[in-house]
Structures are given as C-alpha cells and as structure tokens.
Scaffold this active site. Structure first.
Site, PDB file in Angstrom:
ATOM      1  N   ARG A 170     -38.071  63.176  97.477  1.00 19.62           N
ATOM      2  CA  ARG A 170     -38.297  64.385  98.268  1.00 19.62           C
ATOM      3  C   ARG A 170     -37.754  65.563  97.472  1.00 19.62           C
ATOM      4  NH1 ARG A 170     -35.071  65.870 103.856  1.00 19.62           N
ATOM      5  NH2 ARG A 170     -33.834  67.134 102.441  1.00 19.62           N
ATOM      6  N   GLU A 227     -36.363  56.689 104.473  1.00 17.47           N
ATOM      7  CA  GLU A 227     -35.498  57.706 103.868  1.00 17.47           C
ATOM      8  C   GLU A 227     -34.165  57.062 103.485  1.00 17.47           C
ATOM      9  OE1 GLU A 227     -34.373  60.834 106.601  1.00 17.47           O
ATOM     10  OE2 GLU A 227     -33.979  62.244 104.969  1.00 17.47           O
ATOM     11  N   HIS A 237     -33.393  62.119  97.898  1.00 20.11           N
ATOM     12  CA  HIS A 237     -33.400  63.566  98.146  1.00 20.11           C
ATOM     13  C   HIS A 237     -33.053  64.337  96.886  1.00 20.11           C
ATOM     14  CE1 HIS A 237     -32.683  63.891 102.742  1.00 20.11           C
ATOM     15  NE2 HIS A 237     -33.452  62.878 102.471  1.00 20.11           N
ATOM     16  N   TRP A 297     -33.467  75.770 113.058  1.00 16.10           N
ATOM     17  CA  TRP A 297     -32.765  75.396 111.828  1.00 16.10           C
ATOM     18  C   TRP A 297     -33.438  74.180 111.235  1.00 16.10           C
ATOM     19  CZ3 TRP A 297     -30.073  70.855 110.530  1.00 16.10           C
ATOM     20  CH2 TRP A 297     -29.539  70.888 109.223  1.00 16.10           C
ATOM     21  N   GLU A 303     -37.954  62.753 113.617  1.00 22.59           N
ATOM     22  CA  GLU A 303     -36.524  62.412 113.521  1.00 22.59           C
ATOM     23  C   GLU A 303     -35.724  62.879 114.739  1.00 22.59           C
ATOM     24  OE1 GLU A 303     -35.818  64.372 109.736  1.00 22.59           O
ATOM     25  OE2 GLU A 303     -34.588  65.862 110.740  1.00 22.59           O
ATOM     26  N   ASP A 356     -26.130  61.110 108.422  1.00 22.44           N
ATOM     27  CA  ASP A 356     -25.495  61.144 109.742  1.00 22.44           C
ATOM     28  C   ASP A 356     -25.873  59.913 110.569  1.00 22.44           C
ATOM     29  OD1 ASP A 356     -27.806  63.142 109.431  1.00 22.44           O
ATOM     30  OD2 ASP A 356     -27.892  62.728 111.577  1.00 22.44           O
ATOM     31  N   ARG A 415     -41.317  59.182 112.327  1.00 25.27           N
ATOM     32  CA  ARG A 415     -40.011  59.155 111.671  1.00 25.27           C
ATOM     33  C   ARG A 415     -38.844  58.756 112.564  1.00 25.27           C
ATOM     34  NH1 ARG A 415     -38.025  60.346 107.527  1.00 25.27           N
ATOM     35  NH2 ARG A 415     -36.598  61.978 108.161  1.00 25.27           N
ATOM     36  N   ASP A 426     -39.734  68.286 103.072  1.00 22.69           N
ATOM     37  CA  ASP A 426     -39.346  68.446 104.481  1.00 22.69           C
ATOM     38  C   ASP A 426     -39.321  69.933 104.834  1.00 22.69           C
ATOM     39  OD1 ASP A 426     -38.269  68.300 107.005  1.00 22.69           O
ATOM     40  OD2 ASP A 426     -36.548  67.064 106.444  1.00 22.69           O
ATOM     41  N   GLU A 478     -43.111  66.925 105.946  1.00 21.50           N
ATOM     42  CA  GLU A 478     -42.348  66.493 107.122  1.00 21.50           C
ATOM     43  C   GLU A 478     -42.029  67.645 108.065  1.00 21.50           C
ATOM     44  OE1 GLU A 478     -38.884  64.321 105.958  1.00 21.50           O
ATOM     45  OE2 GLU A 478     -37.808  64.815 107.800  1.00 21.50           O
ATOM     46  N   TYR A 528     -31.688  74.625 104.524  1.00 18.36           N
ATOM     47  CA  TYR A 528     -31.676  73.195 104.799  1.00 18.36           C
ATOM     48  C   TYR A 528     -31.999  72.406 103.514  1.00 18.36           C
ATOM     49  CZ  TYR A 528     -33.067  68.572 105.661  1.00 18.36           C
ATOM     50  OH  TYR A 528     -33.140  67.222 105.537  1.00 18.36           O
ATOM     51  N   ASN A 568     -25.355  63.713 115.547  1.00 23.53           N
ATOM     52  CA  ASN A 568     -24.736  64.722 114.695  1.00 23.53           C
ATOM     53  C   ASN A 568     -24.432  66.021 115.451  1.00 23.53           C
ATOM     54  OD1 ASN A 568     -23.722  65.752 112.345  1.00 23.53           O
ATOM     55  ND2 ASN A 568     -25.678  65.863 111.254  1.00 23.53           N
ATOM     56  N   HIS A 586     -36.196  57.875 109.762  1.00 20.58           N
ATOM     57  CA  HIS A 586     -35.145  58.819 109.410  1.00 20.58           C
ATOM     58  C   HIS A 586     -33.972  58.030 108.833  1.00 20.58           C
ATOM     59  CE1 HIS A 586     -32.223  62.056 111.174  1.00 20.58           C
ATOM     60  NE2 HIS A 586     -32.536  62.338 109.928  1.00 20.58           N
ATOM     61  N   HIS A 646     -38.640  70.971 107.841  1.00 18.66           N
ATOM     62  CA  HIS A 646     -37.536  71.049 108.815  1.00 18.66           C
ATOM     63  C   HIS A 646     -37.839  72.024 109.951  1.00 18.66           C
ATOM     64  CE1 HIS A 646     -33.241  70.392 109.903  1.00 18.66           C
ATOM     65  NE2 HIS A 646     -33.479  69.249 109.290  1.00 18.66           N
TER      66      HIS A 646
HETATM   67  O1  EZ4 Z   1     -31.387  67.446 109.119  1.00 17.25           O
HETATM   68  O2  EZ4 Z   1     -30.203  64.205 110.001  1.00 17.25           O
HETATM   69  O3  EZ4 Z   1     -35.111  64.330 106.834  1.00 17.25           O
HETATM   70  N1  EZ4 Z   1     -33.958  64.442 107.105  1.00 17.25           N
HETATM   71  C1  EZ4 Z   1     -33.415  65.416 107.832  1.00 17.25           C
HETATM   72  C2  EZ4 Z   1     -31.938  65.307 108.108  1.00 17.25           C
HETATM   73  C3  EZ4 Z   1     -31.498  66.072 109.361  1.00 17.25           C
HETATM   74  C4  EZ4 Z   1     -30.137  65.585 109.799  1.00 17.25           C
HETATM   75  C5  EZ4 Z   1     -29.670  66.285 111.063  1.00 17.25           C
HETATM   76  O4  EZ4 Z   1     -28.536  65.674 111.577  1.00 17.25           O
HETATM   77  O5  EZ4 Z   1     -34.111  66.330 108.223  1.00 17.25           O
HETATM   78  O6  EZ4 Z   1     -31.218  65.723 106.968  1.00 17.25           O
HETATM   79 CO    CO Z   2     -36.163  65.758 108.129  1.00 16.97          CO
END
Ligand code: EZ4
Ligand code: CO
Length: 402
Positions: A147, A339, A122, A402, A262, A316, A283, A210, A236, A159, A37, A312, A212
């Site tokens: 989630r 997921e 999600h 991010w 991931e 993407d 993951r 998550d 996560e 995010y 991605n 994961h 992130h």
């Molecule tokens: O942000 O795959 O748990 N899932 C994630 C994803 C990631 C994307 C990044 O390309 O964290 O949504």
């Molecule tokens: Co994630």
C-alpha cells in the site's frame, strides 16, 4: 467445557490492547481481542460489567448459542462497542474449541483452502521519492503487495504517514491531535504518486491505496478514473459508507476496484454494498465484526456476489485478532488479501504467537486454537494510557472525516 472464569486485561505494550481471557473447568483458556482504538475502556466495561457475569457456567463449546444469546439477549443491537465485545467472546470460544480438539482453528473452519495468506505492507513517506524507497523496501523483504501513501504538499500531517518503516500508529496524545485536510491538493497529488510507482517499479506487484473516507462519491469516482491505468489491487474507503447507495456513483464511473468496511461491525452494514456488487473487497475483521462466527456469514454472503475478503489488520488489532483473521483467511473460499502491519517488539513479547511471515505470505501456524498466548507477567510493565485518534478539520475550521 464449563466456563469458570472470565477476565479482561487492559495493557499498553506500545499501544493499548483490551484482551478477554476465558477459562474452562478443565483448565483450558481462550483469548479474545476487545480493542476499540481510542474507546478501549468502553468495551472493557461492557465485558467486565455486563458480559462476563453471563458467561460463567455456560458451555464453552456452544459458540453459536452464546453468540445469539449475547446479540439478541442484549436487546440493544449492533454498534462497535457491542460487536467488539461479542467478537472477543467469540474468538476466545474458538480458541478454546481448537485447544479442546487439539487442532488449529482453521481446521475447524474446513481446513486450508490455500497454502498461505497473501498480505500487503504499508509503505509511506514525506514525499514521492521517499515513498518509492519505502515500496522498494517492502519488495526487497519479499512482499508481493504494498500500500502506498504519501504526504501531500501543503498538508502537515496526514493519515498513513509515519517516520517508522514498518508500522503506523495514529493514536496519540492525552487529547486528540487536530489535523488540517484539503481535498484538491490530495486529488492532484495521489495520481502522481501512483503513476510514479508504476513507472519506476513496474507492475509485478500488487499496489493499493487507502483514501481513508476523505472524498465525496463524485470525487472518489474522479480519483478512481484517474488511476485506472495503475491497475490498483484496490482503492480503499474512497468515501464514508453510512449511505451505501452512494457507491453506485463511484461504480458508474470507474473500473478501479473498491474495498470498504474496516469500521463496519455487522452484516447489515455491508448488505447493500455486497448484494448490489458496489464493492470488490469487504474489509471487516475478526474482532470488530462479532468474531469468526459473524465474519464467516459475511464472507458467505460476499461469496455469492463475487466480493472477496480483505481483513483489516492495522496494529490497533491485537495479535489475537490477527491470528483469528489468518485462520479465517486461509480457510475461506473467497479470500482476497490480508492487511499486515508489524506490531512493536513489546506487543509481540506480551502476545507470543505461532503465525509467521514468509515470502509475501502469512501462515497461521499449527498450534491448537488461535496460536496466541498472553504473557501476564509482563502486563504490569505496560499500564493503560489514554490516547485518541486524530480529528481532522478543513482550512475554515469545520470538522471533516479523519
Ligand atoms: O486508521 O485501524 O487500513 N487501515 C486503516 C487503519 C485505521 C486504524 C484506526 O484505528 O485505515 O490504519
Ligand atoms: Co483503512
């Protein structure tokens, strides 16, 4: 089973995908997912310019040998571009081997170790009530695991938050979108969200969240502790994982289960996390982690240490990668959860597939190989578009995770 052709397709049916197609002398074809991605063309070039010429004339049946040849033979090891490219070749070879055997790939991996693959959806929203409604929506559709992500008051974009009900697509724009991040309001608000979900909707489903990569280890420990009575399935990516030993800090403070991986691409990225039992779920997925061949070795290491898998499965990763994950998930002894985000209709049209959702579980289907096709006649309609993942900054302007 000589490989006679290797082609890379880049298309954008709703989002960008890079797909490798291998063809054998007898006309068997195999597909691999090479989508990284925001850096798609780097993997496309790695394959087209450097890997495809090496594949012509090789025996498609020698999956392990080709893996070792591409990994050790490049001299330059590891990294997302290299491992995604090797992963795409590996998936295409498993696809071919399944078709040659007339069996779905999971049969070649030892057969089904369970009836179906437990997945999580999600749910997200702009505030707690709308996130609650989204969680309920998933439960009504039969999901057994959800989630939950919600926008934190004071932050404009975050995010995991989208207007779309089923899918979330963070990559957008000719140049990266810049978003603002503040940890304190997040740390105060997420426990409220998760407690409200449990108070209103109960404990009869698995709940995940998550982070992130947004917290420091000690902040992650605080969050894990504050949500312990929500009995999360997992928290996560609580902190970035370059420094694997930092997870010791989280572990010392909380029993909330931790999932990571991931963005990893080899077994060496998670070795310490697994062998020190610093995580509960790994993951890594079937495309970014060097394919089914490498992912199985990671799962075997994890099995020794009571770590389970949780591939994961964001949008993407193409349907080819999702299918590969499902064949792996259904056959691996220490599977945890998968997921699952819905691809767009355009993506499903370009990649017709045998996998299907039923009552909280995904099933890989019974077609020989991975069970995914590429409709090449549609590709011209969906040309590549440059897009980037967002970049996050703190209020003072400094770049953060991010
Ligand atoms: O942000 O795959 O748990 N899932 C994630 C994803 C990631 C994307 C990044 O390309 O964290 O949504
Ligand atoms: Co994630």
């Amino acid at each position: 089973m000589k490989i006679v052709d290797a082609k890379v397709f880049v298309c954008s049916p709703g989002r960008n995908f890079v797909t490798l197609k291998l063809t054998t002398e007898s006309g068997l074809t195999g597909l691999g997912d090479a989508t990284l991605n925001g850096r798609e063309l780097a993997v496309a070039s790695y394959l087209t310019d450097h890997v495809c010429p090496l594949l012509i004339g090789r025996d498609a049946g020698q999956i392990e040998d080709i893996w070792q040849y591409l990994y050790k033979g490049a001299y330059w090891r590891r990294g997302p571009v290299t491992m995604n490219a090797i992963g795409a070749v590996d998936l295409a070879l498993w696809d071919i081997k399944g078709k040659a055997a007339g069996m779905p790939v999971y049969q070649l991996l030892g057969g089904k170790a369970r009836d179906g693959v437990l997945v999580y959806g999600h749910a997200n929203g702009g505030d707690i009530p709308s996130t609650l409604r989204a969680v309920e929506g998933f439960l009504e559709r039969g999901y057994l695991a959800v989630r939950a992500q919600t926008l934190v008051p004071g932050l404009e974009k975050m995010y995991g938050i989208t207007k779309e009900q089923l899918r979330y697509e963070p990559a957008e724009g000719e140049l990266p979108l810049e978003t603002v991040w503040e940890t304190r309001p997040y740390l105060e608000f997420v426990p409220k969200l998760l407690h409200t979900v449990r108070e209103q909707l109960g404990f009869d489903f698995h709940l995940l969240h998550d982070v992130h990569h947004r917290l420091t280890p000690i902040e992650a420990a605080e969050l894990g502790k504050r949500v312990e009575d929500c009995s999360l399935f997992w928290l996560e990516d609580p902190t970035p994982a370059e420094l694997q030993e930092s997870f010791r800090i989280i572990r010392r403070h909380t029993t909330t289960p931790i999932a990571v991986g991931e963005v990893f691409n080899t077994i060496w990225d998670c070795q310490q996390l697994i062998t020190e039992q610093l995580i509960d779920y790994i993951r890594m997925d079937a495309a970014h982690s060097g394919g089914i061949t490498h992912l199985r070795k990671i799962a075997a290491l994890a099995e020794l240490y009571n770590v389970r898998t949780g591939c994961h499965g964001a949008t993407d990763l193409s349907p080819v990668c999702l299918a590969a994950a499902l064949h792996f998930d259904i056959s691996v002894p220490n599977f945890g959860i998968q997921e699952y985000m819905h691809h767009t209709e355009e993506t499903d049209a370009v990649f017709p597939h045998a996998y299907h959702f039923e009552a909280g579980y995904l099933h890989p289907g019974e077609e020989p190989g991975l069970g995914v096709k590429l409709d090449e006649s549609l590709l011209e309609r969906f040309p590549y578009k440059r897009t980037y993942l967002p970049v996050a900054r703190l209020r003072d302007g400094s770049v953060t995770n991010w």
